[in-house]
Scaffold this motif. Structure first.
Motif, PDB file in Angstrom:
ATOM      1  N   UNK A 195       0.127   4.751  12.482  1.00 27.19           N
ATOM      2  CA  UNK A 195       0.252   3.495  11.965  1.00 27.19           C
ATOM      3  C   UNK A 195      -0.355   2.405  12.370  1.00 27.19           C
ATOM      4  N   UNK A 196      -0.291   2.043  13.729  1.00 25.36           N
ATOM      5  CA  UNK A 196      -1.039   1.258  14.409  1.00 25.36           C
ATOM      6  C   UNK A 196      -2.190   1.520  15.099  1.00 25.36           C
ATOM      7  N   UNK A 237      -7.038   1.372  17.748  1.00 26.81           N
ATOM      8  CA  UNK A 237      -6.279   0.369  16.699  1.00 26.81           C
ATOM      9  C   UNK A 237      -7.068   0.450  15.249  1.00 26.81           C
ATOM     10  N   UNK A 238      -6.265   0.997  14.458  1.00 28.45           N
ATOM     11  CA  UNK A 238      -6.663   1.177  13.037  1.00 28.45           C
ATOM     12  C   UNK A 238      -7.237  -0.213  12.503  1.00 28.45           C
ATOM     13  N   UNK A 239      -8.356  -0.047  11.803  1.00 26.54           N
ATOM     14  CA  UNK A 239      -8.937  -1.143  10.850  1.00 26.54           C
ATOM     15  C   UNK A 239      -7.986  -2.054  10.334  1.00 26.54           C
ATOM     16  N   UNK A 295      -3.543  -7.592  10.263  1.00 28.05           N
ATOM     17  CA  UNK A 295      -1.964  -7.607   9.363  1.00 28.05           C
ATOM     18  C   UNK A 295      -1.026  -8.283  10.223  1.00 28.05           C
ATOM     19  N   UNK A 296      -0.992  -7.834  11.665  1.00 30.24           N
ATOM     20  CA  UNK A 296       0.140  -8.004  12.474  1.00 30.24           C
ATOM     21  C   UNK A 296       0.256  -9.485  12.825  1.00 30.24           C
ATOM     22  N   UNK A 297      -0.911 -10.299  12.582  1.00 34.11           N
ATOM     23  CA  UNK A 297      -1.134 -11.512  13.022  1.00 34.11           C
ATOM     24  C   UNK A 297      -0.365 -12.276  11.687  1.00 34.11           C
ATOM     25  N   UNK A 298      -0.437 -11.763  10.509  1.00 33.82           N
ATOM     26  CA  UNK A 298       0.005 -12.354   9.291  1.00 33.82           C
ATOM     27  C   UNK A 298       1.409 -12.031   9.133  1.00 33.82           C
ATOM     28  N   UNK A 299       1.708 -10.810   9.439  1.00 35.11           N
ATOM     29  CA  UNK A 299       3.152 -10.342   9.483  1.00 35.11           C
ATOM     30  C   UNK A 299       4.092 -11.068  10.431  1.00 35.11           C
ATOM     31  N   UNK A 300       3.482 -11.520  11.518  1.00 30.34           N
ATOM     32  CA  UNK A 300       4.285 -12.385  12.544  1.00 30.34           C
ATOM     33  C   UNK A 300       4.663 -13.726  12.283  1.00 30.34           C
ATOM     34  N   UNK A 349      -2.344  -2.366   7.224  1.00 27.05           N
ATOM     35  CA  UNK A 349      -3.295  -3.367   6.803  1.00 27.05           C
ATOM     36  C   UNK A 349      -2.914  -3.791   5.310  1.00 27.05           C
ATOM     37  N   UNK A 350      -2.429  -3.137   4.398  1.00 26.33           N
ATOM     38  CA  UNK A 350      -2.110  -3.523   3.127  1.00 26.33           C
ATOM     39  C   UNK A 350      -0.738  -4.162   2.796  1.00 26.33           C
ATOM     40  N   UNK A 351       0.000  -4.101   3.905  1.00 23.60           N
ATOM     41  CA  UNK A 351       1.428  -4.671   3.937  1.00 23.60           C
ATOM     42  C   UNK A 351       1.491  -6.262   3.558  1.00 23.60           C
ATOM     43  N   UNK A 352       0.692  -6.926   4.359  1.00 22.26           N
ATOM     44  CA  UNK A 352       0.669  -8.500   3.994  1.00 22.26           C
ATOM     45  C   UNK A 352       0.660  -8.938   2.584  1.00 22.26           C
ATOM     46  N   UNK A 353      -0.423  -8.185   1.824  1.00 22.21           N
ATOM     47  CA  UNK A 353      -0.672  -8.673   0.774  1.00 22.21           C
ATOM     48  C   UNK A 353       0.215  -8.191  -0.212  1.00 22.21           C
ATOM     49  N   UNK A 354       1.208  -7.273  -0.119  1.00 23.07           N
ATOM     50  CA  UNK A 354       2.069  -6.570  -0.845  1.00 23.07           C
ATOM     51  C   UNK A 354       3.425  -7.510  -0.829  1.00 23.07           C
TER      52      UNK A 354
END
Length: 188
Positions: A21-22, A39-41, A46-51, A173-178
């Motif tokens: 996942x990470x 760390x995956x691309x 994504x974690x910066x945005x999700x934070x 990496x797709x989660x923030x946009x969803x």
């Protein structure tokens, strides 16, 4: 229902599996040291945005390689400290890492799909509400862990359709946009 419909805010907690996942998994083996931890691309971004959205971000990871004597807890913690530094530099965070080092055969209450790591997280962070939590994982045990606690579940990768996740993602990496499509559209 879509992920956007959940209206995620600071009352929500994001639970993440680690390997697959990470970071990249190693086929037929384990990540045993920092040099092997890749760390995956798109995950750092994504974690910066999700934070900015989630009140808490928690990693829950089975690490039976410790129980097998292939690495120490200190080595696992060094990997997590390095990841935390990388995330902080990018504006992201992980609030806490919970590790189950037990062998699968030990049937520990802490190894996913058992719920011990999440219950420990809620003890440490009493504001965690599992009904306002998302579990992102890449295995059936991750999804079962989330369902046992009443979380929304997201499967990363291409497991069989028999895994009963609420949502499927190609990558974390797709989660923030969803969950934040309007925020993404506004920035364009």
């Amino acid at each position: 229902m879509s992920l956007e419909d959940l209206q995620i805010d600071k009352r929500w907690t994001l639970f993440l599996d680690r390997d697959g996942v990470i970071n990249q998994k190693i086929d037929g083996d384990y990540v045993r040291n920092l040099d092997q931890f890749v760390v995956l691309d798109g995950v750092v971004e994504a974690l910066a945005r999700l934070s900015e959205v989630f009140g808490r971000i928690i990693v829950v990871t089975n690490q039976q390689r410790v129980g097998k004597g292939l690495m120490s807890m200190a080595e696992v913690e060094a990997i997590h400290a390095s990841l935390s530094r990388e995330l902080e530099q990018a504006g992201g965070r992980i609030d806490r890492f919970y590790v189950a080092p037990q062998l699968k055969s030990a049937n520990s209450e802490f190894r996913k799909p058992q719920t011990g790591m999440a219950l420990s997280a809620r003890t440490d962070f009493p504001e965690i509400d599992f009904a306002k939590s998302i579990m992102v994982g890449d295995s059936a045990s991750d999804i079962e862990f989330g369902h046992r606690l009443g979380m929304v579940t997201c499967l990363v990768g291409n497991l069989s359709a028999s895994t009963r996740a609420d949502f499927q993602l190609h990558s974390l990496a797709d989660l923030p946009d969803l969950i934040l499509p309007t925020a993404n559209a506004d920035s364009n």
